[in-house]
Design a protein around this motif. Structure first.
Motif, PDB file in Angstrom:
ATOM      1  N   GLN A   1     -31.713  37.039  26.625  1.00 53.19           N
ATOM      2  CA  GLN A   1     -30.757  35.926  26.735  1.00 53.19           C
ATOM      3  C   GLN A   1     -29.344  36.478  26.898  1.00 53.19           C
ATOM      4  OE1 GLN A   1     -31.521  32.590  26.790  1.00 53.19           O
ATOM      5  NE2 GLN A   1     -32.551  32.025  24.907  1.00 53.19           N
ATOM      6  N   GLU A   2     -29.008  37.455  26.068  1.00 53.86           N
ATOM      7  CA  GLU A   2     -27.652  38.000  26.060  1.00 53.86           C
ATOM      8  C   GLU A   2     -27.322  38.740  27.357  1.00 53.86           C
ATOM      9  OE1 GLU A   2     -25.404  41.435  23.557  1.00 53.86           O
ATOM     10  OE2 GLU A   2     -26.599  39.997  22.405  1.00 53.86           O
ATOM     11  N   ILE A   3     -28.219  39.611  27.799  1.00 61.08           N
ATOM     12  CA  ILE A   3     -27.939  40.423  28.989  1.00 61.08           C
ATOM     13  C   ILE A   3     -28.151  39.641  30.278  1.00 61.08           C
ATOM     14  CG2 ILE A   3     -28.765  42.377  30.362  1.00 61.08           C
ATOM     15  CD1 ILE A   3     -29.150  43.905  27.794  1.00 61.08           C
ATOM     16  N   TYR A   4     -29.265  38.980  30.396  1.00 58.93           N
ATOM     17  CA  TYR A   4     -29.583  38.332  31.668  1.00 58.93           C
ATOM     18  C   TYR A   4     -28.927  36.966  31.807  1.00 58.93           C
ATOM     19  CZ  TYR A   4     -32.073  36.691  35.732  1.00 58.93           C
ATOM     20  OH  TYR A   4     -32.365  36.204  36.966  1.00 58.93           O
ATOM     21  N   PHE A   5     -29.214  36.088  30.875  1.00 58.06           N
ATOM     22  CA  PHE A   5     -28.699  34.726  31.001  1.00 58.06           C
ATOM     23  C   PHE A   5     -27.207  34.648  30.708  1.00 58.06           C
ATOM     24  CE2 PHE A   5     -33.247  34.023  30.368  1.00 58.06           C
ATOM     25  CZ  PHE A   5     -33.501  33.305  31.517  1.00 58.06           C
TER      26      PHE A   5
ATOM     27  N   GLU B   1     -37.193  44.719  40.999  1.00 53.36           N
ATOM     28  CA  GLU B   1     -36.230  43.909  41.742  1.00 53.36           C
ATOM     29  C   GLU B   1     -35.001  44.754  42.080  1.00 53.36           C
ATOM     30  OE1 GLU B   1     -35.371  40.411  39.466  1.00 53.36           O
ATOM     31  OE2 GLU B   1     -37.292  39.501  39.949  1.00 53.36           O
ATOM     32  N   GLU B   2     -34.564  44.647  43.310  1.00 52.99           N
ATOM     33  CA  GLU B   2     -33.458  45.479  43.788  1.00 52.99           C
ATOM     34  C   GLU B   2     -32.103  45.091  43.209  1.00 52.99           C
ATOM     35  OE1 GLU B   2     -33.446  45.885  48.010  1.00 52.99           O
ATOM     36  OE2 GLU B   2     -35.595  46.275  48.074  1.00 52.99           O
ATOM     37  N   ASP B   3     -31.937  43.827  42.815  1.00 53.54           N
ATOM     38  CA  ASP B   3     -30.624  43.390  42.338  1.00 53.54           C
ATOM     39  C   ASP B   3     -30.458  43.501  40.821  1.00 53.54           C
ATOM     40  OD1 ASP B   3     -32.395  41.335  41.778  1.00 53.54           O
ATOM     41  OD2 ASP B   3     -30.956  39.747  42.225  1.00 53.54           O
TER      42      ASP B   3
END
Length: 135
Positions: free
Chosen positions: A50-54, A105-107
């Protein structure tokens, strides 16, 4: 797919709780501790995702209160420690496949890849313990 990873990790913790409570017999203590250890080793990952991605994408996601509605939760019921270990092993294998897909995933950012590496390491270690237990 990140949401799926959160749901899978939460479902595995749920399954560990079920197995933890259903451990019986001569190896009760060992099973009880094994399931508790598996859950303890991954229960912080959903918050980290949640913290890093969202957080980085200004999104938020709260997994459903009923994790069992997810595909991973539709595995066999947990009746005892042995069946719990089998169900959790299968769930971990499925989750590791998802981690590999996300990692390719590349991004992905460096932070995301680092977190995925930590998740994969923890899951692989617990998978090894479960496979050893089931032999």
């Amino acid at each position: 797919m990140w949401k799926d990873l959160i749901v899978n990790l939460c479902a595995i913790c749920d399954m560990c709780e079920d197995a933890h409570l259903n451990a019986r017999g001569e190896s009760f203590y060992g099973q009880h501790k094994m399931f508790e250890d598996i859950s303890d080793s991954i229960h912080n990952f959903p918050d980290a995702i949640q913290e890093i991605y969202f957080g980085a994408r200004a999104l938020s996601f709260v997994p459903s209160a009923d994790i069992r509605t997810a595909e991973i939760g539709k595995l066999k019921p947990i009746k005892d420690g042995k069946s719990g270990a089998k169900v959790i092993k299968d769930a971990i294998i499925e989750t590791l496949d998802l981690v590999k897909t996300l990692d390719s995933e590349e991004d992905s950012t460096v932070g995301e890849r680092d977190l995925l590496s930590q998740i994969a390491g923890a899951l692989q270690q617990k998978l090894y313990f479960l496979q050893s237990f089931l032999r």
